[in-house]
Design a protein around this motif. Structure first.
Motif, mmCIF file in Angstrom:
data_model
loop_
_atom_site.group_PDB
_atom_site.id
_atom_site.type_symbol
_atom_site.label_atom_id
_atom_site.label_comp_id
_atom_site.label_asym_id
_atom_site.label_seq_id
_atom_site.Cartn_x
_atom_site.Cartn_y
_atom_site.Cartn_z
ATOM 1 N N VAL A 19 -15.716 1.362 -4.702
ATOM 2 C CA VAL A 19 -14.333 1.702 -5.013
ATOM 3 C C VAL A 19 -13.485 0.478 -4.665
ATOM 4 N N GLU A 20 -12.180 0.573 -4.846
ATOM 5 C CA GLU A 20 -11.256 -0.521 -4.529
ATOM 6 C C GLU A 20 -11.503 -1.016 -3.099
ATOM 7 N N GLY A 21 -11.636 -2.329 -2.910
ATOM 8 C CA GLY A 21 -11.842 -2.873 -1.562
ATOM 9 C C GLY A 21 -13.296 -2.913 -1.132
ATOM 10 N N GLU A 22 -14.193 -2.533 -2.037
ATOM 11 C CA GLU A 22 -15.625 -2.561 -1.711
ATOM 12 C C GLU A 22 -16.357 -3.490 -2.678
ATOM 13 N N SER A 65 -17.440 -7.188 -7.430
ATOM 14 C CA SER A 65 -16.521 -7.271 -6.297
ATOM 15 C C SER A 65 -15.144 -7.707 -6.765
ATOM 16 N N GLY A 66 -14.106 -7.246 -6.056
ATOM 17 C CA GLY A 66 -12.773 -7.752 -6.321
ATOM 18 C C GLY A 66 -12.505 -9.026 -5.534
ATOM 19 N N ARG A 67 -13.339 -9.325 -4.530
ATOM 20 C CA ARG A 67 -13.071 -10.474 -3.661
ATOM 21 C C ARG A 67 -14.052 -11.623 -3.848
ATOM 22 N N VAL A 95 -20.368 -2.011 0.210
ATOM 23 C CA VAL A 95 -19.833 -2.245 1.560
ATOM 24 C C VAL A 95 -18.360 -2.626 1.462
ATOM 25 N N PRO A 96 -17.568 -2.295 2.494
ATOM 26 C CA PRO A 96 -16.182 -2.766 2.516
ATOM 27 C C PRO A 96 -16.174 -4.303 2.466
ATOM 28 N N ASP A 97 -15.241 -4.875 1.713
ATOM 29 C CA ASP A 97 -15.194 -6.348 1.579
ATOM 30 C C ASP A 97 -15.171 -7.038 2.942
#
Ligand SMILES: NC(=O)c1ccc[n+]([C@@H]2O[C@H](COP(=O)([O-])OP(=O)(O)OC[C@H]3O[C@@H](n4cnc5c(N)ncnc54)[C@H](OP(=O)(O)O)[C@@H]3O)[C@@H](O)[C@H]2O)c1
Length: 317
Positions: A19-22, A65-67, A95-97
């Motif tokens: 999800v967002e941030g993961e 990933s968003g990051r 996993v959380p970023d």
């Protein structure tokens, strides 16, 4: 893991959806550690919802990933992975970023997956928690284990005048890295002739902890408790503890891991250059239940890594 205190089963599961941030990570190798047994006992402070995928640490490549760019090699640790949510003993994990850090592309996957816990724990037990000063003497209990052996090596590099490596018997004493300034002692008489040290790092815990704290450390010294492989309970004769005047300090990597992440890259580099030694045993996913029993029985030397994906054969490093 479908039930507490039961062996894990290897089975197909749906691909996790970030999800967002993961970030979705393709796992190359995952660490298998005592903490995973503790979580699977159902008695730890962290109890994921059953069934869950264990594994608090690992290394792999970013899929989505968003990051991070796809293909980036990353180390996974933190964010509740393997503690409150599914972990790394899988081909893919979300996993959380914030639980990801880029990791050296040249490190062998089993080392990239397993180095963080023993190396960062050893560093923090000596410095941030233990307050080691150059010229002090250090003792390490469980010195042939993964955390203990790295602690011995880092203490020897940190200006300790002597590092006393405490092991159970002569055979396992051979697992202690041979370094200048390191003296290995073993057996039940080990503590009797020991001149008390300034700092004890204890990875063993259990019933013998009280004696090590009160007789192996000088008055005003420090004892850092790291582990409990010899038992989860210890009992102190309080007058003797007060007379010994030793500060007994807990080491908690889960609390320290984000603050210490910047130091991790340098420790992995030192391992790659061979300046620190950390043996890793590699198993395939189907061998994991058996490997867990060997780890529980103390028959694994160094770290244990499981290759979770469709990789070519691994090897011990
Ligand atoms: N606090 C934290 O943040 C943190 C972080 C990482 C790890 N840990 C904990 O640290 C502990 C050590 O981890 P590890 O990966 O180094 O384990 P390990 O590689 O299995 O090493 C365990 C060491 O303890 C010794 N030992 C085991 N049972 C013993 C007993 N009954 N009496 C005396 N010595 C005994 C072993 O000696 P033999 O070779 O003779 O068996 C070995 O030297 C574990 O409890 C782990 O959960 C804590």
């Amino acid at each position: 893991v479908h039930a507490w205190r039961r062996a894990p089963v290897v089975e197909a599961a749906p691909e996790p959806e970030p999800v967002e941030g993961e970030t979705l990570v393709a796992v190359e190798a995952a660490a298998v550690a005592h903490i995973d047994l503790t979580v699977a006992s159902g008695t730890f402070a962290f109890r994921p919802e059953l069934p869950y995928v264990p594994g608090t640490e690992g290394a792999g490549r970013v899929v989505r990933s968003g990051r991070f760019e796809p293909g980036t090699r990353v180390h996974v640790r933190g964010g509740g992975v393997g503690l409150r949510r599914d972990g790394t003993w899988a081909e893919r994990v979300t996993v959380p970023d914030d639980a990801l850090a880029e990791v050296s592309g040249t490190a062998p996957r089993e080392l990239a997956a397993t180095f963080f816990s023993p190396c960062v724990t050893a560093r923090a037990a000596l410095d941030e928690v233990g307050g080691l000063e150059p010229g002090e003497r250090v003792a390490v209990a469980g010195a042939g284990g993964a955390v203990g052996a790295v602690t011995v090596q880092l203490a020897a590099r940190s200006g300790a005048t002597e590092v006393v490596a405490i092991e159970r018997d002569a055979e396992r004493a051979a697992a202690v890295p041979d370094r200048d300034g390191v003296r290995v002692v073993h057996g039940s008489a080990a503590l009797e002739d020991l001149e008390p040290v300034d700092l004890l790092v204890d990875t063993v815990g259990g019933a013998g902890l009280a004696e090590r704290v009160t007789s192996a450390v000088r008055p005003g010294g420090r004892a850092v408790l790291v582990g409990y492989v010899a038992g989860v309970e210890a009992s102190f004769h309080l007058p003797s503890l007060l007379a010994a005047d030793v500060r007994l300090l807990p080491m908690n990597l889960i609390r320290w891991e984000r603050r210490l992440r910047p130091a991790a890259g340098g420790l992995l580099d030192a391992l790659e250059r061979g300046e620190i030694e950390l043996p890793v045993t590699v198993v395939r996913l189907h061998e994991l239940p058996d490997a867990l029993e060997r780890m529980r029985a103390g028959a694994v030397r160094g770290r244990l890594a499981v290759l979770t994906g469709d990789h070519d054969e691994g090897s011990d490093t």
